[in-house]
Design a protein around this motif. Structure first.
Motif, PDB file in Angstrom:
ATOM      1  N   ILE A 144       0.837  -1.210   0.000  1.00  0.00           N
ATOM      2  CA  ILE A 144       0.000   0.000   0.000  1.00  0.00           C
ATOM      3  C   ILE A 144       0.862   1.246   0.000  1.00  0.00           C
ATOM      4  CG2 ILE A 144      -1.601   1.368   1.390  1.00  0.00           C
ATOM      5  CD1 ILE A 144      -2.775  -1.320   2.386  1.00  0.00           C
ATOM      6  N   ARG A 145       1.880   1.248   0.857  1.00  0.00           N
ATOM      7  CA  ARG A 145       2.738   2.427   0.937  1.00  0.00           C
ATOM      8  C   ARG A 145       3.483   2.659  -0.378  1.00  0.00           C
ATOM      9  NH1 ARG A 145       5.250   3.957   6.498  1.00  0.00           N
ATOM     10  NH2 ARG A 145       3.027   4.377   6.679  1.00  0.00           N
ATOM     11  N   LEU A 146       3.931   1.596  -1.001  1.00  0.00           N
ATOM     12  CA  LEU A 146       4.628   1.738  -2.278  1.00  0.00           C
ATOM     13  C   LEU A 146       3.683   2.237  -3.364  1.00  0.00           C
ATOM     14  CD1 LEU A 146       6.870  -1.482  -2.245  1.00  0.00           C
ATOM     15  CD2 LEU A 146       7.483   0.862  -1.588  1.00  0.00           C
ATOM     16  N   ARG A 147       2.422   1.794  -3.324  1.00  0.00           N
ATOM     17  CA  ARG A 147       1.440   2.269  -4.298  1.00  0.00           C
ATOM     18  C   ARG A 147       1.190   3.764  -4.114  1.00  0.00           C
ATOM     19  NH1 ARG A 147      -2.466  -1.053  -6.647  1.00  0.00           N
ATOM     20  NH2 ARG A 147      -3.225   0.919  -7.534  1.00  0.00           N
ATOM     21  N   ARG A 148       1.132   4.210  -2.877  1.00  0.00           N
ATOM     22  CA  ARG A 148       0.893   5.632  -2.602  1.00  0.00           C
ATOM     23  C   ARG A 148       2.015   6.494  -3.162  1.00  0.00           C
ATOM     24  NH1 ARG A 148       0.414   6.009   3.584  1.00  0.00           N
ATOM     25  NH2 ARG A 148       0.336   8.248   3.116  1.00  0.00           N
ATOM     26  N   GLN A 149       3.220   5.958  -3.206  1.00  0.00           N
ATOM     27  CA  GLN A 149       4.373   6.722  -3.680  1.00  0.00           C
ATOM     28  C   GLN A 149       4.315   7.013  -5.174  1.00  0.00           C
ATOM     29  OE1 GLN A 149       7.864   4.556  -2.490  1.00  0.00           O
ATOM     30  NE2 GLN A 149       7.466   4.800  -0.297  1.00  0.00           N
ATOM     31  N   GLU A 150       3.497   6.294  -5.905  1.00  0.00           N
ATOM     32  CA  GLU A 150       3.442   6.456  -7.358  1.00  0.00           C
ATOM     33  C   GLU A 150       2.987   7.863  -7.762  1.00  0.00           C
ATOM     34  OE1 GLU A 150       1.028   3.338  -8.929  1.00  0.00           O
ATOM     35  OE2 GLU A 150       2.377   1.745  -8.253  1.00  0.00           O
ATOM     36  N   ARG A 151       2.289   8.567  -6.870  1.00  0.00           N
ATOM     37  CA  ARG A 151       1.810   9.914  -7.199  1.00  0.00           C
ATOM     38  C   ARG A 151       2.941  10.914  -7.342  1.00  0.00           C
ATOM     39  NH1 ARG A 151      -2.777  13.191  -5.528  1.00  0.00           N
ATOM     40  NH2 ARG A 151      -2.404  13.740  -7.693  1.00  0.00           N
ATOM     41  N   LEU A 152       4.110  10.578  -6.817  1.00  0.00           N
ATOM     42  CA  LEU A 152       5.246  11.491  -6.916  1.00  0.00           C
ATOM     43  C   LEU A 152       5.920  11.468  -8.277  1.00  0.00           C
ATOM     44  CD1 LEU A 152       6.955  11.027  -3.434  1.00  0.00           C
ATOM     45  CD2 LEU A 152       5.665  13.003  -4.242  1.00  0.00           C
TER      46      LEU A 152
END
Length: 284
Positions: A146-154
């Motif tokens: 989940i945390r890695l998926r959230r990082q994709e917005r950067l």
């Protein structure tokens, strides 16, 4: 109990309209022939309002045609499920992740850990291992994902910018091992070069500061009609903060921390220096 980010935002707009008209929850409930609790749940985003009930409230509040269409569209959009709904997120975190997915900017200060959006996979895993919840191997794998998926917005083109101030103690604290920390700081150096990341280090020599009691997170949206929101995370859980005065105060505190932090280039140099210290320890 919590709804989607869009439901929470819709509820806030309804509450604002009701307050502007000097009406109570009882007045609104009586008009739509619902209970006071039901209307309160709509305003808090706890439950989804029907198109008919929304139309009735908007007429009662004298909302403009433009505002009415905006809120009706918001209600329709609230049925859309984001990628995070396929995961078992804690109830307090789901609305925040929804807001984060729609935000244009995040202003984030961390005191003791690396910001989640900038963590390496190994660092994230170590942090979750010692979190307040005891996770199974499967749950740990899911939370890291989940945390890695959230990082994709950067990534460039994601329409999202992160402004972050990281206290020096978070950079020096050994999480996992010196090897993991060296890799983590190398990641920070790379991320700080992105156009979507503004990273500053709050050094020890800055002395006392307003962030000494913990992290600060404020989200800002491209839609001018969407007020900023903040998030508070504590050992007992977290919650979205939408009181305008509280959010404004947190934004002010973040700006003060930016003023105390090292400039961008000096922050890069401090990151590099601390990374070399971790690398040296990894070879001992």
């Amino acid at each position: 109990m919590s709804g989607t980010a869009r439901e929470v935002h819709l509820g806030r707009q309804l509450k604002a309209l009701r307050s502007e008209n000097g009406l109570s929850l009882e007045d609104a409930a009586k008009h739509v022939e619902r209970s006071r609790a039901t209307v309160g749940h709509w305003e808090r985003g706890y439950s989804r309002i029907s198109a008919q009930d929304l139309t009735a409230l908007l007429r009662l509040y004298g909302a403009s045609e433009e505002m009415s269409e905006h809120l009706q569209q918001l209600r329709r959009d609230s049925r859309q499920r984001g990628w995070w709904h396929s995961y078992k997120l804690p109830t307090h975190l789901a609305p925040f992740v929804g807001f984060e997915a729609e935000a244009a900017e995040m202003f984030h200060f961390e005191l003791g850990v690396i910001p989640g959006l900038l963590q390496t996979e190994d660092y994230t895993r170590e942090i979750h291992k010692v979190g307040r919840l005891k996770l199974t191997d499967n749950q740990l794998h899911e939370w890291v994902e989940i945390r890695l998926r959230r990082q994709e917005r950067l990534h460039e083109g994601g329409g999202f910018t992160l402004h972050t101030v990281i206290a020096e103690e978070a950079l020096r604290r050994e999480v996992g091992s010196p090897v993991i920390m060296a890799a983590q700081l190398e990641r920070l150096e790379r991320e700080a070069k992105r156009s979507t990341v503004n990273l500053q280090v709050l050094p020890y020599e800055a002395g006392a500061h307003v962030g000494s009691v913990g992290p600060i997170t404020v989200l800002r949206f491209a839609d001018a009609g969407h007020s900023d929101v903040a998030f508070s995370d504590t050992p007992l859980g977290g919650h979205v903060i939408d009181d305008l005065r509280d959010v404004a105060e947190l934004s002010r505190l973040f700006s003060e921390l930016q003023g105390q932090a090292l400039p961008t280039q000096a922050s890069q140099e401090r990151l590099s220096s601390i990374r070399h210290e971790h690398m040296t320890r990894s070879k001992e």
